[in-house]
Write a protein that holds these residues in place. Structure first.
Motif, PDB file in Angstrom:
ATOM      1  N   THR A   1      -2.547  -9.821   6.012  1.00  0.00           N
ATOM      2  CA  THR A   1      -3.069  -9.393   4.709  1.00  0.00           C
ATOM      3  C   THR A   1      -4.301 -10.195   4.313  1.00  0.00           C
ATOM      4  O   THR A   1      -5.187  -9.663   3.645  1.00  0.00           O
ATOM      5  CB  THR A   1      -2.003  -9.456   3.604  1.00  0.00           C
TER       6      THR A   1
ATOM      7  N   GLU B   1      -7.378  -7.820   3.172  1.00  0.00           N
ATOM      8  CA  GLU B   1      -7.816  -7.745   1.767  1.00  0.00           C
ATOM      9  C   GLU B   1      -9.327  -7.586   1.601  1.00  0.00           C
ATOM     10  O   GLU B   1      -9.759  -6.725   0.837  1.00  0.00           O
ATOM     11  CB  GLU B   1      -7.309  -8.949   0.969  1.00  0.00           C
TER      12      GLU B   1
ATOM     13  N   ARG C   1     -11.047  -4.386  -0.262  1.00  0.00           N
ATOM     14  CA  ARG C   1     -11.870  -4.598  -1.459  1.00  0.00           C
ATOM     15  C   ARG C   1     -13.265  -4.021  -1.290  1.00  0.00           C
ATOM     16  O   ARG C   1     -13.858  -3.541  -2.257  1.00  0.00           O
ATOM     17  CB  ARG C   1     -11.967  -6.090  -1.810  1.00  0.00           C
TER      18      ARG C   1
ATOM     19  N   HIS D   1      -6.011  -4.298  -7.523  1.00  0.00           N
ATOM     20  CA  HIS D   1      -5.284  -3.955  -6.300  1.00  0.00           C
ATOM     21  C   HIS D   1      -4.297  -5.067  -6.007  1.00  0.00           C
ATOM     22  O   HIS D   1      -4.627  -6.251  -6.120  1.00  0.00           O
ATOM     23  CB  HIS D   1      -6.261  -3.804  -5.128  1.00  0.00           C
ATOM     24  N   GLU D   2      -3.071  -4.674  -5.637  1.00  0.00           N
ATOM     25  CA  GLU D   2      -2.055  -5.650  -5.256  1.00  0.00           C
ATOM     26  C   GLU D   2      -1.297  -5.119  -4.051  1.00  0.00           C
ATOM     27  O   GLU D   2      -0.900  -3.950  -4.020  1.00  0.00           O
ATOM     28  CB  GLU D   2      -1.073  -5.890  -6.404  1.00  0.00           C
ATOM     29  N   LEU D   3      -1.083  -5.979  -3.080  1.00  0.00           N
ATOM     30  CA  LEU D   3      -0.338  -5.656  -1.867  1.00  0.00           C
ATOM     31  C   LEU D   3       0.736  -6.715  -1.734  1.00  0.00           C
ATOM     32  O   LEU D   3       0.428  -7.909  -1.686  1.00  0.00           O
ATOM     33  CB  LEU D   3      -1.287  -5.674  -0.666  1.00  0.00           C
TER      34      LEU D   3
ATOM     35  N   GLU E   1       2.002  -1.205  -2.317  1.00  0.00           N
ATOM     36  CA  GLU E   1       0.581  -1.364  -2.620  1.00  0.00           C
ATOM     37  C   GLU E   1       0.325  -0.667  -3.949  1.00  0.00           C
ATOM     38  O   GLU E   1       0.665   0.503  -4.116  1.00  0.00           O
ATOM     39  CB  GLU E   1      -0.280  -0.724  -1.539  1.00  0.00           C
TER      40      GLU E   1
ATOM     41  N   THR F   1      -2.694   0.242  -6.714  1.00  0.00           N
ATOM     42  CA  THR F   1      -4.129   0.319  -6.948  1.00  0.00           C
ATOM     43  C   THR F   1      -4.329   0.983  -8.301  1.00  0.00           C
ATOM     44  O   THR F   1      -3.872   2.112  -8.509  1.00  0.00           O
ATOM     45  CB  THR F   1      -4.822   1.134  -5.844  1.00  0.00           C
TER      46      THR F   1
ATOM     47  N   CYS G   1      -8.512   3.532   3.023  1.00  0.00           N
ATOM     48  CA  CYS G   1      -7.664   2.362   2.787  1.00  0.00           C
ATOM     49  C   CYS G   1      -6.355   2.466   3.571  1.00  0.00           C
ATOM     50  O   CYS G   1      -5.881   1.472   4.124  1.00  0.00           O
ATOM     51  CB  CYS G   1      -7.383   2.205   1.298  1.00  0.00           C
TER      52      CYS G   1
END
Length: 103
Positions: free
Chosen positions: A22, A26, A30, A42-44, A55, A57, A77
């Motif tokens: 990751t 990332e 981005r 955004h979060e993963l 994920e 977004t 993505c």
């Protein structure tokens, strides 16, 4: 704010492997997301220890989110995501996307 939430299971189960992959992923995500109109965040993240992931977004408006989903950025993505965190074998690797509106 409108958030697209993607849930799926990957073949990556070890926390150290997840972190390394990751970290490399990332910046690539981005680069795509920062060009999307209305992009907010955004979060993963991992969801347990069995390779499940989430994920999220977020976009300012439903129209911004719809454009992300329908105009190719979400597909780009997803391609980057699957290259870094391969999808688990059928039937465990099903992708589930939902869109939610948040205040």
């Amino acid at each position: 704010m409108v958030t697209s939430i993607l849930r799926r299971t990957t073949t990556v189960t070890r926390p150290d492997d997840w972190a390394a992959r990751t970290a490399a992923l990332e910046p690539r995500l981005r680069a795509v997301l920062d060009r999307q109109p209305g992009f907010v965040s955004h979060e993963l993240r991992r969801d347990g220890d069995g390779g499940r992931m989430v994920e999220e977004t977020s976009f300012r408006t439903a129209d911004d989110c719809r454009a992300y989903l329908r105009n190719g950025a979400a597909a780009m993505c997803a391609t980057l995501l699957d290259a870094a965190l391969p999808t688990a074998a059928f039937p465990h690797g099903t992708w589930h996307r939902e869109t939610v509106e948040r205040a």
